[in-house]
Design a protein around this motif. Sequence first.
Motif, PDB file in Angstrom:
ATOM      1  N   SER A 199       1.028  -0.111 -12.533  1.00 38.69           N
ATOM      2  CA  SER A 199       0.057  -0.260 -13.419  1.00 38.69           C
ATOM      3  C   SER A 199       0.704  -0.416 -15.065  1.00 38.69           C
ATOM      4  O   SER A 199      -0.122   0.063 -15.754  1.00 38.69           O
ATOM      5  CB  SER A 199      -0.980   0.886 -13.398  1.00 38.69           C
TER       6      SER A 199
ATOM      7  N   GLU B  71      -5.871  11.530 -12.012  1.00 37.80           N
ATOM      8  CA  GLU B  71      -4.600  10.924 -11.684  1.00 37.80           C
ATOM      9  C   GLU B  71      -3.503  11.249 -12.846  1.00 37.80           C
ATOM     10  O   GLU B  71      -3.924  10.351 -14.056  1.00 37.80           O
ATOM     11  CB  GLU B  71      -4.270   9.671 -11.266  1.00 37.80           C
TER      12      GLU B  71
ATOM     13  N   HIS C  18      -5.869   1.345  -0.473  1.00 34.18           N
ATOM     14  CA  HIS C  18      -6.296   0.018  -1.482  1.00 34.18           C
ATOM     15  C   HIS C  18      -5.279  -1.334  -1.331  1.00 34.18           C
ATOM     16  O   HIS C  18      -5.563  -2.152  -1.323  1.00 34.18           O
ATOM     17  CB  HIS C  18      -6.709   0.445  -2.581  1.00 34.18           C
TER      18      HIS C  18
END
Length: 239
Positions: A42, A105, A229
């Motif tokens: 990310s 998270e 995912h």
Amino acid sequence: MKKIPVLEIFGPTIQGEGMVIGQKTMFVRTGGCDYRCSWCDSAFTWDGSQKAAVMDAASIVEKLYEKGTNLFSHVTISGGNPAIHPGIHSLIEELRNQGIQTAVETQGSIWAEWMIDIDEVTISPKPPSSLMKTDWEKLDYYINRLERRPNKAFSLKIVIFNKEDLEYAAEVHTRYPNAPMFLQVGNDDLTEKEAGMLRDHLLERYEWLISETMDDARWNDVKILPQLHTLLWGNKQGV
Ligand SMILES: C[S@@+](CC[C@H](N)C(=O)[O-])C[C@H]1O[C@@H](n2cnc3c(N)ncnc32)[C@H](O)[C@@H]1O
Ligand SMILES: Nc1nc2[nH]cc(C(=O)O)c2c(=O)[nH]1
Ligand code: SF4
Ligand SMILES: [Mg+2]
């Protein structure tokens, strides 16, 4: 109201990682991180490649309902490192007032008092392959505060790329023997566009991680998971 930089709000989808894997949830992904992990999936939250929308808690809640309608009762806050944003306190309050469960998270490097009110806190200390250094005193403080919360859950989740990472995870497990512990397969191919290609590769990595841990008694009380995912949708953002 204090503002929060937001990179994406998406869902409903499934939580693909860790202690509540499979949980139907919305995601709020904040911008900015105090770390620079070598393999961050990310990195767009901190490398300047994507621009954050600066929002207050009320407009985040509004957006959650716009996207999720009545199809959610759980929200996961990720990043970046959400812990750097004091404005999340009001977001948690608003969500709780609406009867919505919350999860976060974070890597456990910066404490935030609003962590106390989160239903499921996932702490993900970073192993050597990330090239980050753990501040053990900060992590001790985190775990200590989280352990003392009544009726709330937390866990440790360590991403594993190699044997050295596993040794680091063992050190963490020994230091916090009562904390539920998850080992997660590291995704070492962040550029693959084909979900099918990545899936085969990551399942091989998952098999490797299982084989490394099965005949080692240090891992008798651990849960070993892939990123669900990523198996389903590959490196796609916003899923
Ligand atoms: C992007 S981070 C954001 C939250 C926080 N900064 C953290 O690291 O915990 C969310 C989760 O993704 C994990 N992650 C990041 N890059 C990954 C990769 N390449 N493979 C597997 N997990 C990864 C992190 O370790 C963390 O558990
Ligand atoms: N489905 C899904 N599950 C996730 N679990 C943790 C995620 C994250 O990036 O923090 C994530 C994510 O981005 N998507
Ligand atoms: S701590 Fe999390 S968001 Fe920050 S660089 Fe590492 S994986 Fe990425
Ligand atoms: Mg992710």
